[in-house]
Design an enzyme around this catalytic site. Structure first.
Site, PDB file in Angstrom:
ATOM      1  N   HIS A  44      -2.118 -12.846   3.085  1.00  0.00           N
ATOM      2  CA  HIS A  44      -1.744 -12.828   4.511  1.00  0.00           C
ATOM      3  C   HIS A  44      -2.449 -13.829   5.442  1.00  0.00           C
ATOM      4  O   HIS A  44      -3.166 -13.454   6.360  1.00  0.00           O
ATOM      5  CB  HIS A  44      -1.834 -11.415   5.107  1.00  0.00           C
ATOM      6  CG  HIS A  44      -3.038 -10.598   4.731  1.00  0.00           C
ATOM      7  ND1 HIS A  44      -4.302 -11.081   4.723  1.00  0.00           N
ATOM      8  CD2 HIS A  44      -3.127  -9.295   4.382  1.00  0.00           C
ATOM      9  CE1 HIS A  44      -5.129 -10.116   4.373  1.00  0.00           C
ATOM     10  NE2 HIS A  44      -4.440  -9.026   4.152  1.00  0.00           N
ATOM     11  N   HIS A  95      -8.617 -10.455   1.093  1.00  0.00           N
ATOM     12  CA  HIS A  95      -8.358 -10.245   2.516  1.00  0.00           C
ATOM     13  C   HIS A  95      -9.510 -10.924   3.239  1.00  0.00           C
ATOM     14  O   HIS A  95     -10.652 -10.527   3.098  1.00  0.00           O
ATOM     15  CB  HIS A  95      -8.335  -8.742   2.807  1.00  0.00           C
ATOM     16  CG  HIS A  95      -8.148  -8.402   4.257  1.00  0.00           C
ATOM     17  ND1 HIS A  95      -7.226  -7.495   4.699  1.00  0.00           N
ATOM     18  CD2 HIS A  95      -8.777  -8.842   5.385  1.00  0.00           C
ATOM     19  CE1 HIS A  95      -7.274  -7.394   6.013  1.00  0.00           C
ATOM     20  NE2 HIS A  95      -8.221  -8.192   6.462  1.00  0.00           N
ATOM     21  N   HIS A 109       1.622   4.049   8.104  1.00  0.00           N
ATOM     22  CA  HIS A 109       0.808   5.086   8.745  1.00  0.00           C
ATOM     23  C   HIS A 109       1.786   5.971   9.505  1.00  0.00           C
ATOM     24  O   HIS A 109       2.871   5.521   9.879  1.00  0.00           O
ATOM     25  CB  HIS A 109      -0.190   4.471   9.735  1.00  0.00           C
ATOM     26  CG  HIS A 109      -1.191   3.557   9.089  1.00  0.00           C
ATOM     27  ND1 HIS A 109      -2.257   4.008   8.346  1.00  0.00           N
ATOM     28  CD2 HIS A 109      -1.291   2.200   9.071  1.00  0.00           C
ATOM     29  CE1 HIS A 109      -2.965   2.978   7.905  1.00  0.00           C
ATOM     30  NE2 HIS A 109      -2.400   1.870   8.320  1.00  0.00           N
ATOM     31  N   ASN A 160      -6.909   0.402  -2.098  1.00  0.00           N
ATOM     32  CA  ASN A 160      -7.510   1.270  -1.068  1.00  0.00           C
ATOM     33  C   ASN A 160      -6.791   2.614  -0.939  1.00  0.00           C
ATOM     34  O   ASN A 160      -6.540   3.112   0.150  1.00  0.00           O
ATOM     35  CB  ASN A 160      -7.590   0.550   0.291  1.00  0.00           C
ATOM     36  CG  ASN A 160      -6.243   0.088   0.822  1.00  0.00           C
ATOM     37  OD1 ASN A 160      -5.284  -0.041   0.068  1.00  0.00           O
ATOM     38  ND2 ASN A 160      -6.166  -0.175   2.115  1.00  0.00           N
ATOM     39  N   ASP A 208       2.559  -6.792   2.671  1.00  0.00           N
ATOM     40  CA  ASP A 208       1.409  -5.958   3.051  1.00  0.00           C
ATOM     41  C   ASP A 208       1.918  -4.608   3.596  1.00  0.00           C
ATOM     42  O   ASP A 208       1.312  -4.028   4.503  1.00  0.00           O
ATOM     43  CB  ASP A 208       0.515  -6.661   4.075  1.00  0.00           C
ATOM     44  CG  ASP A 208      -0.856  -6.006   4.220  1.00  0.00           C
ATOM     45  OD1 ASP A 208      -1.168  -5.083   3.444  1.00  0.00           O
ATOM     46  OD2 ASP A 208      -1.611  -6.412   5.120  1.00  0.00           O
ATOM     47  N   HIS A 216       0.876  -1.177   0.000  1.00  0.00           N
ATOM     48  CA  HIS A 216       0.000   0.000   0.000  1.00  0.00           C
ATOM     49  C   HIS A 216       0.908   1.220   0.000  1.00  0.00           C
ATOM     50  O   HIS A 216       1.434   1.592   1.047  1.00  0.00           O
ATOM     51  CB  HIS A 216      -0.875   0.028   1.260  1.00  0.00           C
ATOM     52  CG  HIS A 216      -1.720  -1.201   1.461  1.00  0.00           C
ATOM     53  ND1 HIS A 216      -3.046  -1.272   1.077  1.00  0.00           N
ATOM     54  CD2 HIS A 216      -1.435  -2.406   2.008  1.00  0.00           C
ATOM     55  CE1 HIS A 216      -3.537  -2.462   1.385  1.00  0.00           C
ATOM     56  NE2 HIS A 216      -2.575  -3.171   1.954  1.00  0.00           N
ATOM     57  N   PHE A 217       1.115   1.791  -1.192  1.00  0.00           N
ATOM     58  CA  PHE A 217       2.022   2.939  -1.271  1.00  0.00           C
ATOM     59  C   PHE A 217       1.287   4.273  -1.103  1.00  0.00           C
ATOM     60  O   PHE A 217       1.903   5.329  -1.148  1.00  0.00           O
ATOM     61  CB  PHE A 217       2.833   2.900  -2.577  1.00  0.00           C
ATOM     62  CG  PHE A 217       4.008   1.934  -2.545  1.00  0.00           C
ATOM     63  CD1 PHE A 217       4.273   1.150  -1.428  1.00  0.00           C
ATOM     64  CD2 PHE A 217       4.864   1.817  -3.632  1.00  0.00           C
ATOM     65  CE1 PHE A 217       5.352   0.266  -1.390  1.00  0.00           C
ATOM     66  CE2 PHE A 217       5.964   0.941  -3.598  1.00  0.00           C
ATOM     67  CZ  PHE A 217       6.194   0.167  -2.488  1.00  0.00           C
ATOM     68  N   ARG A 218      -0.065   4.195  -0.936  1.00  0.00           N
ATOM     69  CA  ARG A 218      -0.875   5.353  -0.476  1.00  0.00           C
ATOM     70  C   ARG A 218      -1.054   6.473  -1.482  1.00  0.00           C
ATOM     71  O   ARG A 218      -1.464   7.577  -1.091  1.00  0.00           O
ATOM     72  CB  ARG A 218      -0.256   5.960   0.803  1.00  0.00           C
ATOM     73  CG  ARG A 218       0.036   4.975   1.920  1.00  0.00           C
ATOM     74  CD  ARG A 218      -1.185   4.264   2.357  1.00  0.00           C
ATOM     75  NE  ARG A 218      -0.995   3.541   3.620  1.00  0.00           N
ATOM     76  CZ  ARG A 218      -1.821   2.578   4.028  1.00  0.00           C
ATOM     77  NH1 ARG A 218      -2.867   2.221   3.298  1.00  0.00           N
ATOM     78  NH2 ARG A 218      -1.609   1.980   5.175  1.00  0.00           N
TER      79      ARG A 218
HETATM   80  O1  DOR Z   1      -3.109  -3.949   8.507  1.00  0.00           O
HETATM   81  C1  DOR Z   1      -3.534  -3.665   7.406  1.00  0.00           C
HETATM   82  N1  DOR Z   1      -3.331  -2.435   6.881  1.00  0.00           N
HETATM   83  N2  DOR Z   1      -4.219  -4.569   6.705  1.00  0.00           N
HETATM   84  C2  DOR Z   1      -4.856  -4.257   5.561  1.00  0.00           C
HETATM   85  O2  DOR Z   1      -5.486  -5.106   4.989  1.00  0.00           O
HETATM   86  C3  DOR Z   1      -4.818  -2.883   5.028  1.00  0.00           C
HETATM   87  C4  DOR Z   1      -3.627  -2.181   5.512  1.00  0.00           C
HETATM   88  C5  DOR Z   1      -3.678  -0.695   5.244  1.00  0.00           C
HETATM   89  O3  DOR Z   1      -4.001  -0.316   4.117  1.00  0.00           O
HETATM   90  O4  DOR Z   1      -3.380   0.075   6.140  1.00  0.00           O
END
Ligand code: DOR
Length: 402
Positions: free
Chosen positions: A191, A133, A269, A49, A265, A17-19
């Site tokens: 996962h 997931h 944050h 996402n 994964d 997830h490179f946001r």
């Molecule tokens: O811990 C997680 N963080 N699991 C996920 O499935 C999504 C990910 C996130 O995008 O922060």
């Protein structure tokens, strides 16, 4: 001069997830792909996402446009599924999109797909690889409500694997595997975190013939529930890190080929976000810079062979996703290559963490191997602690018919 080092095919991380776009205060294509190449990861598959969610062809195309020319490593972006976007899913081009991601349990980004009819319809109609997931939403919700009534928002994080429980994982993954068997869909379960779920997967079939495959993540192989006391929310992931017995079973499943792929994964944050109380602290942590060194540490400890690491982190993701000309050191293939020194001691600290969020759940950990050089498409992008300003990443292509 690579004397005394190992040359490996670049790592392919199929779950990051490179946001970017939309959550770039946590990470972006540049920052996280720089960290990736410093960790020997030369290709990655980013999850939908982001903001906006990649759930229409137009939004997915915009996400690709946004990334063009900015990535240090090769990339592909998953299409995202919802309860009502089957028409859009069916327009996805399997030649240049890695697959379809379904959140069958809610996590960061509110992308829960919870209509059984919609899920069955997707499984029946799409030829895409479906990555899932799996956590049962009702079980998680009920468990959370129970502990909230006891603790309010400040639930001790050690309850995370009790809330996001083994039962929640198994209920969801067993149902999903059964649906894949019924519909003939191509399913990849992301996962896996519990011993119990491993019985759902068959290691007697060669990877090329498997229609249902399984993945484990670095954090589920490295941490156990004993680490919540010292690491707190910094090891809060969905699915949760579970018991030491689960971790042992996952290692065994890697070795006996019940599990096909090791990924991260990678889900950054900010520190401030992670430092909130349990119910507010988001799940996920950054790992893409450290996945290969974690596995090289396991090689050193005699848990796994170097060949097996390369199989699970480069060959198998390439084969499983049918990635064109990557994942192997072969004539005619792209030169995505990594040199590793297996006799070099260093410690993860603020001075060498490249993630935009600036922290790592492995901070303070001493490793005995180091990535010294990374080549992406034949271009030297990382050398002895320094990332060269060369955004050599290309969009991944797949050996599949449109
Ligand atoms: O811990 C997680 N963080 N699991 C996920 O499935 C999504 C990910 C996130 O995008 O922060």
């Amino acid at each position: 001069d690579a004397k005394g080092k190992y040359l490996l095919p670049g790592i392919i991380d199929d779950q990051v997830h490179f946001r970017d776009p939309g959550l770039t205060h946590k990470g972006d294509i540049e920052s996280e792909s720089r960290a990736a190449v410093a960790g020997g990861v030369t290709s990655y598959i980013d999850q939908p996402n982001t903001v906006p969610h990649a759930i229409t062809q137009e939004l997915l195309a915009q996400k690709y446009q946004n990334a063009a020319g900015r990535s240090y490593a090769n990339y592909s972006f998953m299409m995202g599924g919802t309860n009502d976007n089957l028409d859009e899913i069916l327009k996805t081009n399997p030649r240049d999109v890695a697959g379809l991601k379904l959140f069958l349990g809610s996590s960061t980004g509110d992308m829960l797909v919870d209509s059984s009819a919609a899920i069955e319809s997707i499984f029946t109609h799409t030829p895409l690889l479906i990555a899932v997931h799996c956590e049962d939403e009702t079980t998680v919700k009920n468990n959370l409500a129970h502990y909230k009534s006891q603790f309010g928002d400040d639930i001790p994080v050690a309850y995370h694997p009790v809330i996001r429980s083994e039962e929640a994982c198994y209920l969801s993954s067993s149902k999903t595997v059964a649906l894949a068997k019924k519909t003939g869909a191509r399913l990849h379960v992301f996962h896996i975190s519990t011993a119990k779920e491993l019985a759902l997967f068959d290691n007697s079939i060669p990877l090329a013939e498997k229609k249902i495959t399984a993945e484990v993540c670095i954090h589920h192989l490295w941490f156990s529930d004993q680490d919540y006391a010292s690491k707190g929310n910094f090891i809060k992931w969905n699915p949760a890190v579970k018991t030491a017995a689960d971790r042992e079973a996952l290692w065994k499943a890697v070795l006996d080929d019940t599990i096909d792929v090791i990924a991260t994964d990678h889900a950054p944050h900010t520190l401030a976000e992670k430092e909130q109380v349990y119910t507010k602290a988001p799940s996920g942590g950054p790992l893409v810079q450290h996945s290969l060194v974690v596995m090289l540490e396991a090689v050193r400890e005699g848990r796994i062979s170097l060949e097996k690491v390369v199989q699970k982190m480069a060959h198998n993701p390439a084969q499983l996703f049918q990635i064109e000309k990557r994942g192997f050191i072969r004539e005619g293939y792209h030169a995505d290559l990594v040199l590793v020194d297996c006799n070099s001691t260093w410690t993860v600290d603020a001075s060498n963490i490249l993630y935009k969020c600036g922290w790592s759940p492995l901070e303070g950990t001493e490793f005995h191997s180091q990535i010294t050089h990374t080549l992406v498409n034949g271009i030297l992008v990382y050398e002895n602690g320094k990332v060269h300003e060369l955004r050599a990443g290309q969009r991944l292509l797949f050996n599949r018919n449109e």
